[in-house]
Design an enzyme around this catalytic site. Structure first.
Site, mmCIF file in Angstrom:
data_model
loop_
_atom_site.group_PDB
_atom_site.id
_atom_site.type_symbol
_atom_site.label_atom_id
_atom_site.label_comp_id
_atom_site.label_asym_id
_atom_site.label_seq_id
_atom_site.Cartn_x
_atom_site.Cartn_y
_atom_site.Cartn_z
ATOM 1 N N HIS A 130 -6.616 -13.187 -7.872
ATOM 2 C CA HIS A 130 -7.292 -12.306 -7.248
ATOM 3 C C HIS A 130 -8.775 -12.405 -7.903
ATOM 4 O O HIS A 130 -9.049 -12.587 -8.933
ATOM 5 C CB HIS A 130 -6.864 -10.967 -7.348
ATOM 6 N N LYS A 165 0.807 -1.298 -0.044
ATOM 7 C CA LYS A 165 -0.179 0.116 -0.106
ATOM 8 C C LYS A 165 1.086 1.224 0.004
ATOM 9 O O LYS A 165 2.043 1.085 0.548
ATOM 10 C CB LYS A 165 -0.741 -0.061 1.357
#
EC number: 4.1.1.39
Length: 477
Positions: A294, A175
Site C-alpha cells: 500500500h 470496511k
C-alpha cells in the site's frame, strides 16, 4: 600550526565560494550506461540562472557543499560528482525548467533504495536558491538494478500460485476500516471471498489497535480463507497487514501469517520505510509469501506538480525494493490519476522494457533486465459501472479492488462480491469476443444484469455516483 605548514596546506587550494555551474554544469557530458539519470523540475528563485540552479541540484545531491573545501583535493571530484548535462524549459510555465542530472554509480550502495533516495532527494529539496524542486523520473541502469532482488515473486509466479489466468484479479478492502472486532472482521472476509472475490484486504491503517489485535485478526481471517476455499474450490487470500512499529515486530507478524498458511501479507511501504520493506520482501521470497504494497502517504510526496517526487519514481523504487502488488490509482475512481500518466507508470511496474515516451510522462528508457513485474492495484471509489473501463485500461495483469463497491451492496457483502465477479466475467467475455469495452461497456453491464439480480441491484445503487474532478498533477503538453 606553523607558517610552513600553512603554506603547504594552501598550495592548489583557494578558499571561498564559487558558482556551482563552474564545476557541476557540463552540457558536453555524454552519459554512460552505468549512470543513474534524473529529471528534476526546477523552479529557481528570481535572479538565479537555470544553469546555476541545475548545477546546484547536481552538486548538493552528490559531492558538493556551499563552499570550496580543501579536502576536495584528496579525491577525484571528476569521477564522483553529479553533473547537470541538459536543461530545457517547461512548456506553459514561466521560469521553470527540467534539469537532467547524471550520477556516477559509485555514489550509491548496492541494493539500497534508502541510500539512493538519501542522496538524490535529500537536503537539496530544502535549498534556498530554489522556490520548488520535483524529481520527475529516474533512469536506473542495469548495473544497479541487478543489485536488487526486486519483487518477491512477480506476476507469473503469482498466477501459478493462485491458478488464475486470463482476467484481472478481484479484491475488496474490508470496511469500516477501523472499529470492527476480529470475529466480525473475519466474518466480512469470509462473505466477500465466498461471493467470488480472489482477495480481501486489511486497510492501510489496520495494524494492531485495542479494538482488534493483529494476532486475533490473523486467526479469524485464516479461518475465513480456508472456509471460503473449501466451499468454492478456488484459492483465496487476505492481505494481512504486517506493518508495525519495528522491523522485528513486522517480521514476527509475517512469520505468524506463514505459519497459518496464508498466501499473502501486506506492507505500507512509505510509512514503514524502504529498509523495512526490502527486509520484508526478502523474507517473503524466502518463505513463499506474496507481498501486497500500500502506498499510504504517497500524495504528501507526489501530488503537487512543482515540488516533491512523482509517483513513477516511487513505483520504480518499489519494484527494486520489492512488492508483488502496489496501489496505482484508478483513473475513473475517487483518487488522483490522469489516464496517460497512470498507464505510463503502470508499464514501468509491469513491463520488462519501457521506451522513453514524454506523452505519458516517461523521461527515460528503462530496461529492467528480467526483474519480476508488479501487479498494479486499482482501488478507491470504484463500482460495477466502472468495470468495463477498468478492464480496458488495466488489462488482465492487475488487481481491481472494490471496498465500498462490495460491502455497500444493499443485500450484503456476499451479494456485493457476486455482483463484482459477474461484472468482471461479463467484461472479460465481451472483450474476448471482440466487443469494444470503451464504447459498449454500459450495454455489456446491462445485459449481465438480466441474469444476475445481485448485479442489477448494485447497478441501481451506484448509477449516479461519479467523481468528476480535474487532476492536480498533469502532463506538460
Amino acid at each position: 600550526m606553523s607558517p610552513q605548514t600553512e603554506t603547504k596546506a594552501s598550495v592548489g587550494f583557494k578558499a571561498g565560494v564559487k558558482d556551482y555551474k563552474l564545476t557541476y554544469y557540463t552540457p558536453d557530458y555524454e552519459t554512460k550506461d552505468t549512470d543513474i539519470l534524473a529529471a528534476f523540475r526546477v523552479s529557481p528563485q528570481p535572479g538565479v540562472p537555470p544553469e546555476e540552479a541545475g548545477a546546484a541540484v547536481a552538486a548538493e545531491s552528490s559531492t558538493g557543499t556551499w563552499t570550496t573545501v580543501w579536502t576536495d583535493g584528496l579525491t577525484s571530484l571528476d569521477r564522483y560528482k553529479g553533473r547537470c548535462y541538459h536543461i530545457e524549459s517547461v512548456v506553459g510555465e514561466e521560469n521553470q525548467y527540467i534539469a537532467y542530472v547524471a550520477y556516477p554509480l559509485d555514489l550509491f550502495e548496492e541494493g539500497s533504495v534508502t541510500n539512493m533516495f538519501t542522496s538524490i532527494v535529500g537536503n537539496v529539496f530544502g535549498f534556498k536558491a530554489l522556490r520548488a524542486l520535483r524529481l520527475e523520473d529516474l533512469r536506473i541502469p542495469t548495473s544497479y538494478s541487478k543489485t536488487f532482488q526486486g519483487p518477491p515473486h512477480g506476476i507469473q509466479v503469482e498466477r501459478d500460485k493462485l491458478n488464475k489466468y486470463g482476467r484481472p484479479l478481484l479484491g475488496c478492502t474490508i470496511k469500516p476500516k477501523l472499529g470492527l472486532s476480529a470475529k466480525n472482521y473475519g466474518r466480512a472476509v469470509y462473505e466477500c471471498l465466498r461471493g467470488g472475490l480472489d482477495f480481501t484486504k486489511d486497510d492501510e491503517n489496520v495494524n494492531s489497535q485495542p479494538f482488534m489485535r493483529w494476532r486475533d485478526r490473523f486467526l479469524f481471517c485464516a479461518e475465513a480463507i480456508y472456509k471460503a476455499q473449501a466451499e468454492t474450490g478456488e484459492i483465496k487470500g487476505h492481505y494481512l497487514n504486517a506493518t508495525a512499529g519495528t522491523c522485528e515486530e513486522m517480521i514476527k507478524r509475517a512469520v505468524f501469517a506463514r505459519e497459518l498458511g496464508a498466501p499473502i501479507v501486506m506492507h505500507d511501504y512509505l510509512t514503514g520505510g524502504f529498509t523495512a520493506n526490502t527486509s520484508l520482501a526478502h523474507y517473503c521470497r524466502d518463505n513463499g509469501l506474496l507481498l501486497h504494497i500500500h502506498r499510504a502517504m504517497h500524495a504528501v510526496i507526489d501530488r503537487q506538480k512543482n515540488h516533491g517526487m512523482h509517483f513513477r519514481v516511487l513505483a520504480k523504487a518499489l519494484r527494486m525494493s520489492g512488492g508483488d502488488h502496489i496501489h496505482a490509482g484508478t483513473v475513473v475512481g475517487k483518487l488522483e490519476g490522469e489516464r496517460e500518466m497512470t498507464l505510463g507508470f503502470v508499464d514501468l511496474l509491469r513491463d520488462d522494457f519501457i521506451e522513453k515516451d514524454r506523452s505519458r510522462g516517461i523521461f527515460f528508457t528503462q530496461d529492467w533486465v528480467s526483474m519480476p513485474g508488479v501487479l498494479p492495484v486499482a482501488s478507491g471509489g470504484i463500482h460495477v459501472w466502472h468495470m468495463p473501463a477498468l478492464t480496458e485500461i488495466f488489462g488482465d495483469d492487475s488487481v481491481l479492488q472494490f471496498g465500498g463497491g462490495t460491502l455497500g451492496h444493499p443485500w450484503g457483502n456476499a451479494p456485493g462480491a457476486v455482483a463484482n465477479r459477474v461484472a468482471l466475467e461479463a467484461c472479460v467475455q465481451a472483450r474476448n469476443e471482440g466487443r469494444d469495452l470503451a464504447r459498449e461497456g454500459n450495454e455489456i453491464i446491462r445485459e449481465a444484469c438480466k441474469w444476475s439480480p445481485e448485479l442489477a441491484a448494485a447497478c441501481e445503487v451506484w448509477k449516479e455516483i461519479k467523481f468528476e474532478f480535474k487532476p492536480v498533477d498533469t502532463l506538460d503538453l
